[in-house]
Design a protein around this motif. Structure first.
Motif: not given
Length: 1709
Positions: A1285, A1237-1238, A1182, A1234, A1187-1188, A1191, A1679
Motif C-alpha cells: 500500500r 483496500p482503502d 475475503k 488486506q 474485499p469490496n 471494506h 503480484d
C-alpha cells in the motif's frame, strides 16, 4: 440385617448415615416404634418354637446353626432374636473375613471368644435403645434441629400418647431391680462368675440409662401426684439404688454407678414436685392451682412417706424441695419440719456433690437437665427462705450456683432484689473476708450480658468485711447494738508500691460486728472499688519474698487465682473489657514472670494466668505476645549452633516442667501452656516473635517423651497429647511454620511417637478414652505427608518398613509374638464403630499412602485373612445405608487413588471373579466387592436420596477406572443394566434452578459424569459404542444439554458461591467433552445438525462475554482463556456454522474491547484464541465475499485499533506469553488490512498509536541481539503486507526499516541446517506451515524490499540498491544454490531474490551506475539460474527421480541424519564455477539428440511426475524461471521500437543469449542461450494439457503436471517471456554488423524450425481448448511479477503467436 440394630438406628438419628432426609428418618422411627415402647422388654427367653424355626431356616449352615444355639442359651435370648443379633454383630462389630468365620464356628475355643464379643455387642444394643430415646427427647422441642417436626410427631404419636412410654419404663425399671444375674446353672458353663458380674454391672448401667430417659421425660411433662407417690415408694424400696439384688457380684468400682442411680432418682423426685411452676405462679392465690396442692390425699401420703425416711444423703434434696413446696403452698408447719431435716442432713453439700459429680460433668442433655433442676430448687429456696434460715451453708450454696449457672441462658435473675439478688447482696457483705463474691461473679460472667455488669458492680462495692481483732482500737461504739464507728482513717489494705494508693476507710465509717463459725468479723459500710483491692492483692503477692513450700494452699495465692479466673471469664465473652482491666492484665504477666522462675511455682496460679493470656491472645494476640516476651516464660532461642541450627532455652516453662510437674506427676501448667501456644500459632502471621523455639521445644521435650511420664490424673496425659497435636496441626497450616514443624517431626523421635500412636490397635481404641488422641495423630500424619517433598522422609520410610506387635482382636484367633506392618493396623481402624471420624481419617491416610508410598499397600496388609477382612469391612460399610456419609466418601476417594497407583490393592477391593463363557473369559462382581455398592449408589432408584458428595465420590471412582483403563472392571460395569442412564442422569438433569441451592457437589457430580462419558466415547472404537449410551447421547445433543452446560459456566455457577477450583474443574471437563464430541461420530451428539453447532458456538461466545464483563477474579482469569480457546478450536472445526460472520466479528470486537479496558492480564489471556478466530473469519470472508463487500465495516477497523493498542514497547519486550499474543495481533492485523483496500480507514489508527515506530524499534532490537525470531517473523510479515500500500509503504521507508535490514541482517547470513543439507521438508511443503527461522526472515526481508520497490518505484530505488549492495554475497550464494539444492527454503529464497532483482532491473541504468560490479555479477548469476531451472524443467523424469530418492531417504530411519535429510545433488554435485559470459557469438549445429523440439508424451513421465511434492517443486521452479526471464526482458530493448526504428543504437544493449540451440545441460554452468529458451518453451508446452485430452475431459486425469490456475498462468508467462526475448535477441543479432552472414543464416534456419514446431503445437492447443486461457483472478504469484504483460488474456496470447508467425515468415525467411 444391621439396619435392624439399635446402633444403626442411633447412627441415623445422629446424622452420621446416608439417611438424612426427614422423611427417611420418620420411616425408620415408625418401623422401630414398637421397639421404643417395649425397650429391652422386647428381648424374649429361649423357646422350643423358636428353636424349631431356627432349625427350619435353610440358609443357615450347620456350624452357624450350632453356634447360634449355643449363644442363645448363653445369652438367655430367643433363638431367632439371637440369629438377628449375630447378623447385626457380623455387620457392625465383626473384624474378620467371611471365609475366616466358618473356621471360627468349627473351633470350640475360637467360638467361645466370639461369643464374648457378641455378649459385649448385646450389652451395647440393650443400652443403645435408651440412647435413642434420649436423643429424641433432647431435640424434639429444639427449633434449630432439622428433624424437629419429625421428632415431635413421633414423640406425640408413639411415646407420649396414653403415657405408654413412661409406664413401660417404670415397669422395666422394676424388673431390672428384681432381676438376678444369670449363672452357670441357668445359662450354661460359659456363664462363669466373672461373666455374671458383668451382667450385674450391665443391669446397673441399664438402670442409669433408663433413669436418664425418665429425667428427660419429666423435664418436658408433668408428673401427676399419684405417679410421684408411686415412684417415690419404688425408689425408697430399692434404697435409691443401694439395694441391688446382685450387690454380692459387684466390686468397689460399681459404687459410683450406684451413687449415680441415687442422684438421678433424687432429681426425678425434685422434678416431680414441679417447683418451676410454683416459681412462675408464686402468688398465694395462684399457688393453689398446683396439681399437688389440689391432690390432697396424695400430698398427705407423700408427707407421711417423707416423715418415715431416714437421713440418707439421697433424701435431703427431696426434703428441701418438699419444704420449699410446702412453704409456697402455705403449709408452714410441714415446711419447717421437713426443712430442718434437710439442713440436718447437709442438703447443700449433697447438692454440691450432685452437680460436681463426674457423671454429670459431660454437658450432655441429662447433665443439663439435672443442673437445671438443682438450679430451680435453689431459686425457689432463696425466694422462700431467709438467708439466716439456711444455716452456715452460704459457701455450699455459692458452690452449687457456680456449677448450675452454666446451664442458664441469662443472669438477669441475679440483679433483682429477691432470690439470687439477695444472695448476691449477702456474699458482697462478706467481701473481702470471703471470696464467695468473686466465685459467684465468675460464674455469672459466663453469660453474654453479664461481663459489663460485673465490671460496674465491682466498681461500687458497699461493704468491706475483715476480722475484728484486739489491735483494732481506733473506733467507738455506736448507739445501736453490735455497731461501731471508726474514729480515724484506717488503711484497710496498704500498698507496697507507688501506684495504686492504699485502700483507706474514711473516719466516721460505721461498722457492723458479727461472727461466723470461727471468727468475729466487722463489716465497714463504705463504697470502694473491688478492682482497686484486687490490684493491691496482686502487688502484695508480687512483693512477697518467701511464701513457703505449700504455696498453692496459701489464702493470698488462692484469692489472686480466683481474681485471675474472674478476669479470664469476663474477657471470654467481652474482649473489649481488656482496656478497663489492663492494670490486672499487666500484673498477670508479672505473676507469670515471678513465679515461673520460683523454686516452688504455684501451679494453679500460673495455670490460671496462662489461661487468661490464652483468652487475650484469641482477641489481641499482639498484646499477649508482647507481655509474654517480657516474662521469659516461653522457650526462646539463644543463638545458632553448628549442626542443630539454633540453641533453645526452655524458659520458665521448662523450669516449671522440670522442678515441679514431672516430680509431682501433675501437669496443669503444661496443659495450659500448650493451649496458649496453639492460640498463638493461629495468629502467627500477626506476631514477629520466636514461636519456632516454642514449637521445637514441644516437639523434642514434650511430645517425644510425654508418654513416659508419671501421671496423677490420667486425663492430663490425653490433654497433653491432644494439645501438642493441635499445635502441630495449626503449624502445618501456617506458611511461616510449616517447614519447621515438618522438619522437626519427620526427622526426630517425635515422628516415632506419632507412629506409636497409630499402632495402638482398634481394640485398644475401643476401650481407650482418648479416641481424639488417635484422631489428632492421624490428622497430623496426613498433613505431614502432604507437606513432604520428593525425597523419602524418616516417617515415610518408617511407614514403609515398620513392623509392630500385632494387637489383640476380640473374637478372632490370636497369634502370640506375631508382628504386622503398621499399615495393616492403620487399615484396621475401619472396624472402629463408636466414632466415625476415626475410620474416616485412617482411610484418608491410606489414600495418601496410595499416592505417596513407595511400597505395595496390598502386601503391607499381611495374610489373606487380614486383607480380606479389611476388604469386607470396606465393602460392608460402603454398602450399609446407615453408614456415615463422610466415611463412604473417604472410601470411594481412596479407591479412586488406588486405581492409579496400587494395582494389588485395587484388585483386592474390586474382588472381580473370572468365569469362562463360550470359550471367552468374562468377569463378574464378587459378593465382597466395593464396586457393587458403588453402582448401587449411582442407581437412579436412589436418585434424590443419596447425598451429592457421596454421588460425586462414586462417579470419581468410576472416572478413575476409565482413565486408567481397568478393562475387567469396565466390562462388568458396562454389562450392568441401566448404568449409562445412571451416569448420564445428572447431566440430563442439569444444575438446580435456584442458584442459591447449587453447591460444589453439584458441579463435581457433573464433572465426573462428563469425564466418564468423554473417556468412553474417546476409547471405544467407532461402531462398538453401547446402543443405550448412543441413544442417551443423541437425546443429550438434541435436547440442547451441551449448550445448557456451557451456559452453566456463567451466571449460574458464579452466583451460587461455588469455589473457583470446582468451577474451573467443571469447565475443563466440559471442554474435554465438547472436543471429544466434535471428533467422534457427529451423529452421536447430533452435531451434524448445523443448528446445534451454531447454538454451541453461540453459547461459548456468550460465556466468554459473561466472564469478561463480570468482576475480575482468579476464576475469571482462568475461565475466559479456557472458553475462548475452546471456541476457537470448535470454530476451526465448524467454520460454516456461524452466519453472518461479520456480526460475529462485531461480538468478538466488543469482548476484546471490554477485556482490554478491564485488565491487561485478562486481555492477554483471551486475545490469542479470539484473534485466531478473527483471522479465520477474515480469511473466509475475503475468499467468499470479496474485499469490496467488507471494506467499509467499522468493526474491522476496531479490530485493528485494539490490536495496535497492545503493540506497545513494554509488550514487545515482555514475557513469552505476551510476545505470543503480540504475534497473533500482528497476524490478525495482516488479515484485517488486506480485506480493507482503502488504507485511510485504518492508517490513522496505526499512526496515532505509534504502531509503526514500536514495531520498527522491536525489529531493530531483535535483529541486533538475534532474539525472538518468531516476533521478527510476524513483524516482517506485517511489513510485507503494508509495503503493498502506498501510504504505509512511504511511512515504513521513512522510518528506515531498510537500514536495519542492511546493518543487522548480515550476522544471520548462515543458512539453516535444512537449507545446507538440502532437505525437502516434505511435511512443511504439504502443510504450508513454516517454522520461523532466520532464513525465513531473510526471505521476508527480500520480499519486503521488493514490495516497497514495486510500490514506491523511484522513491525507493536508492534504498533497494543499498540493500542489494549490502547483501551481495548472500544474494549471489542463494541464486547459485538452486543447482544443487531443491529444498523448500532454498527455492523460496531464490524465488524472492529473483523477484527483487526482476523489479530492480527496471532501473537498470541507475543500478549499473551505482554498483556496476554487483550489477554485472548478479546479471550473470541470474542467467545461470535461468539456465539451471530450464535444465530441470526440461527433464521431468530426472526431476521426479530426485524427488523420489529424497523421499525414500527421508522415510528410512536407519540412515544417518545427513544422509536422510539431504536431497541428492545434481550430476555436478555442487554449484559449478561461474563462467563469464562473453560477447562472442558461439554456434553449434543442431542435432536431434541434443534438442527437444516438441513436448514429450511419454506415459512414464506422466506417472512418475504426479506426486504432490514434485508438483510443488515444479511450480516453484516455474516461478523462479518467470522472474529470471522478467529480469532478462527488462534488460532488453523494446521489440517494436527495435523492429520499426532502423536507426536504433544497439551499443547500449549487449546480447544476453548465446547463439546455441542445444538443450541446457546439468553438468556445466553456462549463460542462457537460444536453446535454453526453446527448451523452456517446450517444457512449458509439456506441462499444458494435451490437445487430445482437452476435448475429452472425462478420461483419466493423469498427466505430467496438474494445470492449476497458478501453474497455467506461470506456464503461459514463461512462454510469453521466452518468445519475446527470442524475437528481440534474434532481431538484435540480425541487425548487428558484427555477426557474420553465415551465422545469421544459421540463426534463421534453427530458430525458424523451432518456432514453427512451437506455433504448430499452439495452433492445435488454441483451436481445441474449451476454457479461458487465463484465470479471471490473479494468484499471489502474479503480484510478485512486476512487469505488466501485454499478453495476459486469450486474445493477447493469440496476437503474440500471430506476431511470432509474422516474424518467422517475414524476418526469418
Amino acid at each position: 440385617m444391621a439396619e435392624g440394630s439399635f446402633r444403626s438406628l442411633f447412627s441415623i438419628l445422629t446424622g452420621r448415615s446416608a439417611l438424612r432426609e426427614p422423611a427417611q428418618i420418620a420411616d425408620e422411627l415408625t418401623r422401630n416404634a414398637e421397639k421404643f415402647s417395649k425397650g429391652n422388654a422386647a428381648y424374649a427367653k429361649p423357646s422350643e418354637s423358636s428353636e424349631k424355626n431356627l432349625k427350619s431356616t435353610k440358609s443357615i449352615r450347620p456350624p452357624t446353626l450350632k453356634f447360634v444355639s449355643k449363644l442363645s442359651r448363653f445369652l438367655g435370648l430367643d433363638q431367632m432374636q439371637t440369629l438377628d443379633l449375630v447378623r447385626n454383630f457380623l455387620m457392625d462389630e465383626y473384624r474378620g473375613s467371611s471365609s475366616q468365620l466358618q473356621t471360627i464356628f468349627k473351633n470350640e475355643r475360637d467360638s467361645h471368644a466370639l461369643m464374648m464379643s457378641v455378649l459385649r455387642y448385646y450389652f451395647d444394643e440393650r443400652l443403645t435403645v435408651y440412647r435413642c430415646l434420649k436423643h429424641l427427647f433432647e431435640y424434639w422441642q429444639d427449633s434449630r434441629h432439622p428433624c424437629r417436626e419429625t421428632y415431635t410427631e413421633f414423640v406425640d404419636k408413639h411415646l407420649i400418647a396414653g403415657r405408654k412410654l413412661i409406664g413401660a419404663l417404670i415397669q422395666h425399671y422394676k424388673e431390672l431391680c428384681d432381676t438376678n444375674a444369670p449363672t452357670s446353672e441357668t445359662n450354661g458353663e460359659l456363664m462363669t462368675p466373672r461373666v455374671s458380674a458383668r451382667w450385674a454391672v450391665q443391669y446397673i448401667r441399664e438402670q442409669i440409662e433408663l433413669l436418664d430417659v425418665v429425667v428427660l421425660h419429666y423435664r418436658d411433662f408433668q408428673m401427676d401426684a399419684t405417679q410421684l407417690v408411686e415412684i417415690a415408694q419404688l425408689f425408697q424400696v430399692h434404697g435409691f439404688g443401694t439395694r441391688q439384688v446382685n450387690k454380692h457380684l459387684l466390686d468397689a468400682n460399681a459404687d459410683n454407678l450406684i451413687y449415680q442411680i441415687g442422684f438421678l432418682q433424687t432429681v426425678i423426685l425434685i422434678e416431680g414436685i414441679d417447683l418451676d411452676w410454683m416459681l412462675n405462679n408464686a402468688q398465694p392465690e395462684t399457688a393453689a392451682g398446683h396439681h399437688l396442692v389440689q391432690a390432697v390425699a396424695q400430698k398427705t401420703a407423700f408427707d407421711e412417706m417423707l416423715a418415715n425416711w431416714n437421713d440418707s444423703p439421697f433424701h435431703s434434696p427431696v426434703f428441701l424441695a418438699w419444704a420449699t413446696f410446702c412453704s409456697l403452698a402455705d403449709d408452714a408447719e410441714t415446711a419447717v419440719k421437713i426443712g430442718s431435716r434437710a439442713l440436718q442432713t447437709n442438703v447443700f453439700k449433697v447438692l454440691c456433690t450432685i452437680v460436681k459429680a463426674d457423671c454429670f460433668s459431660n454437658n450432655s442433655v441429662v447433665d443439663v437437665a439435672v443442673k437445671t433442676t438443682v438450679h430451680v430448687l435453689l431459686a425457689a429456696v432463696l425466694m422462700v427462705f431467709d438467708e439466716s434460715a439456711l444455716g452456715n451453708s452460704l459457701g455450699d450454696v455459692v458452690a452449687v450456683l457456680c456449677e448450675t449457672m452454666a446451664v442458664r441462658r441469662s443472669s438477669n435473675e441475679f440483679w433483682t432484689q429477691r432470690g439470687f439478688g439477695s444472695l448476691l447482696t449477702s456474699v458482697q457483705s462478706r467481701f473481702p473476708y470471703s471470696y464467695f463474691l468473686v466465685d459467684l461473679l465468675t460464674a455469672l460472667s459466663g453469660h453474654a450480658d453479664a461481663p459489663a455488669m460485673v465490671l460496674e458492680y465491682l466498681k461500687n462495692v458497699n461493704y468491706f468485711t475483715e476480722p475484728f481483732s484486739d489491735a483494732l482500737t481506733d473506733f467507738e461504739e455506736s448507739e445501736k447494738e453490735a455497731e461501731v464507728r471508726l474514729c480515724t482513717e484506717r488503711e484497710a489494705y496498704k500498698t507496697v508500691s507507688d501506684s495504686p494508693p492504699s485502700l483507706v476507710i474514711p473516719a466516721g465509717t460505721l461498722g457492723r460486728l458479727f461472727s461466723d463459725r470461727r471468727n468475729r468479723l466487722v463489716r465497714w459500710d463504705f463504697r470502694y472499688s473491688a478492682w482497686h483491692f484486687f490490684i493491691l492483692e496482686f502487688d502484695f503477692l508480687l512483693h512477697s519474698v518467701n511464701l513457703g513450700t505449700d504455696i498453692d494452699s496459701l489464702p493470698l495465692v488462692i484469692r489472686v487465682t480466683s481474681v485471675v479466673r474472674l478476669v479470664k471469664q469476663m474477657l471470654v465473652l467481652d474482649p473489649a473489657l481488656s482496656t478497663s482491666l489492663y492494670p490486672l492484665l499487666e500484673r498477670t504477666f508479672q505473676v507469670i514472670q515471678k513465679f515461673g522462675s520460683s523454686p516452688n511455682p504455684p501451679q494453679d496460679l500460673i495455670k490460671s494466668c496462662i489461661d487468661c493470656v490464652t483468652v487475650i491472645c484469641q482477641n489481641n494476640a499482639e498484646l499477649a505476645w508482647t507481655g509474654l516476651q517480657q516474662t521469659g516464660f516461653l522457650p526462646h532461642t539463644l543463638g545458632t549452633t553448628k549442626g542443630t541450627g539454633f540453641n533453645i532455652s526452655p524458659g520458665n516453662f521448662g523450669h516449671v516442667l522440670r522442678v515441679k510437674e514431672r516430680p509431682t506427676g501433675s501437669f496443669r501448667v503444661t496443659v495450659a501452656t500448650l493451649e496458649m501456644i496453639g492460640a498463638m500459632i493461629r495468629h502467627a502471621d500477626e506476631l514477629g516473635g520466636d514461636l519456632a523455639a516454642s514449637i521445637v521445644f514441644v516437639v523434642h521435650e514434650i511430645f517425644a517423651t510425654f508418654h513416659k511420664w508419671r501421671y496423677v490424673d490420667g486425663t492430663e496425659r490425653k490433654r497433653i497429647g491432644e494439645g501438642a497435636l493441635k499445635i502441630f496441626e495449626c503449624s502445618l497450616n501456617c506458611d511461616q511454620l510449616r517447614a519447621l514443624v515438618t522438619q522437626a517431626l519427620l526427622y526426630s523421635e517425635a515422628g516415632q511417637a506419632l507412629l506409636n500412636m497409630l499402632s495402638i490397635g482398634v481394640d485398644a481404641v475401643d476401650g481407650f478414652a482418648a479416641v481424639s488422641f488417635l484422631k489428632g495423630a492421624l490428622q497430623v500424619v496426613i498433613q505431614l505427608l502432604n507437606s513432604t517433598g520428593e525425597d523419602l522422609s524418616v516417617i515415610e520410610e518408617a511407614l514403609a518398613n515398620q513392623m509392630v506387635e500385632r494387637p489383640t482382636t476380640a473374637g478372632l484367633p490370636q497369634v502370640i509374638g506375631d508382628k504386622v506392618h503398621i499399615v495393616s493396623i492403620i487399615a484396621s481402624y475401619i472396624h472402629h464403630r463408636h466414632d466415625p471420624e476415626l475410620p474416616v481419617l485412617s482411610t484418608r491416610l491410606l489414600g495418601r499412602l496410595c499416592k505417596a508410598s513407595p511400597m505395595s499397600l496390598y502386601g503391607c496388609l499381611g495374610p489373606n485373612n487380614t486383607a480380606d477382612s479389611i476388604r469386607d469391612a470396606y465393602a460392608l460399610r460402603l454398602a450399609a445405608r446407615t453408614e456415615d456419609i463422610k466415611l463412604k466418601v473417604a472410601i470411594l476417594k481412596m479407591l479412586a487413588v488406588s486405581v492409579e497407583t496400587q494395582p494389588g490393592l485395587t484388585e483386592l477391593l474390586l474382588d472381580l471373579k473370572s468365569k469362562d463363557k463360550n470359550g471367552r473369559q468374562e468377569f463378574e462382581i464378587g459378593r465382597n466387592s466395593c464396586l457393587a455398592p458403588t453402582l448401587a449408589i449411582l442407581s437412579s432408584r436412589n436418585r434424590g436420596l443419596v447425598p451429592l458428595e457421596l454421588l460425586s465420590a462414586a462417579l470419581k471412582f468410576l472416572a478413575s477406572l476409565w482413565k486408567n483403563r481397568k478393562d475387567a472392571a469396565l466390562s462388568t460395569i458396562r454389562n450392568k443394566d441401566g448404568i449409562w442412564a445412571d451416569i448420564m442422569g445428572p447431566l440430563m438433569t442439569g444444575l438446580p434452578v435456584e442458584t442459591s441451592t447449587i453447591t460444589d457437589s453439584h458441579c463435581q457430580v457433573a464433572a465426573h459424569a462428563m469425564r466418564v462419558v468423554a473417556l468412553e466415547c474417546f476409547y471405544v472404537a467407532k461402531g462398538e459404542m453401547d446402543e443405550a449410551l448412543k441413544k442417551l447421547l443423541r437425546d443429550f445433543g438434541s435436547e440442547g444439554k451441551l449448550e445448557m452446560w456451557i451456559s452453566a459456566q456463567t451466571k449460574k455457577t458464579a452466583d451460587a458461591g461455588i469455589s473457583d477450583r470446582i468451577k474451573l474443574k467443571l469447565l475443563k471437563v466440559t471442554r474435554t467433552l465438547l472436543l471429544v464430541a466434535s471428533n467422534v461420530d457427529l451423529d452421536v451428539f447430533r452435531l451434524s445438525n448445523e443448528a446445534n453447532r451454531k447454538s454451541i458456538l453461540s453459547s461459548l461466545l456468550e460465556a466468554v462475554d459473561y466472564h469478561v464483563n463480570s468482576s475480575l477474579s482468579r476464576y475469571t482469569l482462568a475461565a475466559a482463556p479456557e472458553l475462548s480457546t475452546l471456541y476457537t478450536v470448535l470454530f476451526g472445526c465448524w467454520p460454516d456454522a456461524v452466519q453472518p460472520r461479520l456480526s460475529l466479528l462485531e461480538k468478538i470486537t466488543s469482548i476484546l474491547r471490554e477485556a482490554k479496558s478491564k485488565s491487561t492480564e485478562l486481555s492477554t489471556a483471551i486475545e490469542t484464541p479470539l484473534y485466531s478466530s478473527t483471522i479465520v473469519i477474515l480469511q473466509r470472508s475475503k475468499s467468499q465475499s470479496g474485499p469490496n463487500e467488507i471494506h467499509d465495516l467499522d468493526h474491522v477497523v476496531e479490530i485493528i485499533r485494539l490490536a495496535s493498542l497492545s503493540l506497545q514497547q513494554p509488550t514487545l519486550a515482555g514475557d513469552s506469553s505476551s510476545k505470543k499474543s503480540t504475534i497473533v495481533q500482528l497476524l490478525v492485523m495482516c488479515e484485517a488490512v488486506q480485506v480493507m483496500p482503502d488504507p485511510s480507514r485504518w492508517l490513522f489508527t496505526l499512526e496515532s498509536n505509534a504502531t509503526f515506530l514500536h514495531l520498527v524499534q522491536a525489529l531493530d532490537f531483535n535483529l541486533k541481539t538475534g532474539k525472538d525470531v518468531a516476533l521478527v517473523d510476524a513483524v516482517m510479515h506485517f511489513f510485507v503486507v503494508l509495503a503493498l500500500r502506498l501510504e504505509p509503504a512511504r511511512q515504513l521507508a521513512l522510518l528506515g526499516v531498510h537500514r536495519s535490514l542492511c546493518l543487522y541482517l548480515n550476522w544471520q547470513d548462515e543458512p539453516d541446517a535444512a537449507v545446507a543439507n538440502g532437505s525437502l521438508e516434505t511435511s512443511a511443503l504439504d502443510s504450508g506451515v513454516q517454522k520461523p527461522t532466520w532464513t525465513r526472515i531473510w526471505c521476508l526481508s527480500v520480499a519486503f524490499i521488493s514490495s516497497l520497490l514495486k510500490t514506491l518505484r523511484h522513491e525507493f530505488v536508492d534504498e533497494a540498491l543499498d540493500f542489494v549492495g549490502a547483501h551481495h554475497e548472500k544474494l549471489a550464494k542463494s541464486l547459485d544454490a538452486v543447482r544443487g539444492n531443491l529444498s523448500r527454503a532454498c527455492l523460496e529464497e531464490a524465488d524472492h531474490i529473483a523477484a527483487l532483482l526482476a523489479n530492480l532491473s527496471l532501473f537498470r541504468r541507475q543500478w549499473q551506475f551505482s554498483i556496476p560490479r554487483v550489477f554485472t555479477d548478479l546479471n550473470e548469476r541470474m542467467g545461470f539460474l535461468c539456465q539451471a531451472c530450464c535444465a530441470l524443467l526440461s527433464r521431468p523424469q530426472f526431476l521426479s527421480h530426485l524427488v523420489e530418492v529424497a523421499s525414500e531417504r527421508l522415510a528410512v530411519p536407519s540412515k544417518s541424519s545427513h544422509e536422510s535429510e539431504s536431497l541428492p545433488r545434481t550430476r555436478e554435485g555442487a554449484v559449478a564455477k561461474h563462467v563469464r559470459f562473453s560477447g562472442d557469438v558461439q554456434t553449434q549445429s543442431s542435432s536431434s539428440s541434443g534438442r527437444k523440439r516438441v513436448p514429450s508424451t511419454s506415459s512414464s513421465i506422466e506417472l512418475s511426475s504426479s506426486s504432490p511434492l514434485f508438483l510443488k517443486i515444479q511450480r516453484k521452479l516455474l516461478s523462479i524461471m518467470t522472474h529470471c526471464l522478467t529480469f532478462v526482458r527488462n534488460l532488453e530493448p523494446n521489440l517494436y521500437k527495435l523492429m520499426n526504428d532502423t536507426a536504433f543504437d544497439l551499443a547500449d544493449y549487449p546480447p544476453l543469449l548465446l547463439l546455441r540451440f542445444d538443450s541446457p545441460a546439468m553438468e556445466t554452468v553456462t549463460p542462457p542461450s537460444f536453446g535454453t529458451l526453446i527448451a523452456a518453451i517446450n517444457a512449458c508446452l509439456g506441462i499444458l494439457p494435451k490437445p487430445s485430452r482437452i476435448a475429452t475431459p472425462t478420461r483419466s486425469p493423469i498427466r505430467t503436471a496438474s494445470p492449476a490456475e497458478e501453474d497455467r498462468f506461470l506456464v503461459m508467462l514463461v512462454i510469453e517471456h521466452s518468445l519475446w526475448i527470442l524475437l528481440t535477441e534474434a532481431v538484435m543479432c540480425l541487425r548487428s554488423s558484427g555477426v557474420e552472414f553465415r551465422v545469421k543464416q544459421l540463426l534463421k534456419r534453427e530458430l525458424g524450425s523451432d518456432l514453427g514446431n512451437i506455433l504448430s503445437y499452439m495452433l492445435k492447443f488454441f483451436s481445441r481448448r474449451s476454457g479461458p486461457s487465463t484465470p479471471s483472478k490473479k494468484s499471489p504469484a502474479q503480484d510478485r511479477i512486476l512487469t505488466s504483460s501485454a499478453f495476459s488474456d486469450e486474445d493477447s496470447e493469440q496476437r503474440l503467436f500471430q506476431l511470432t508467425d509474422l516474424f518467422m515468415k517475414q524476418v526469418l525467411r
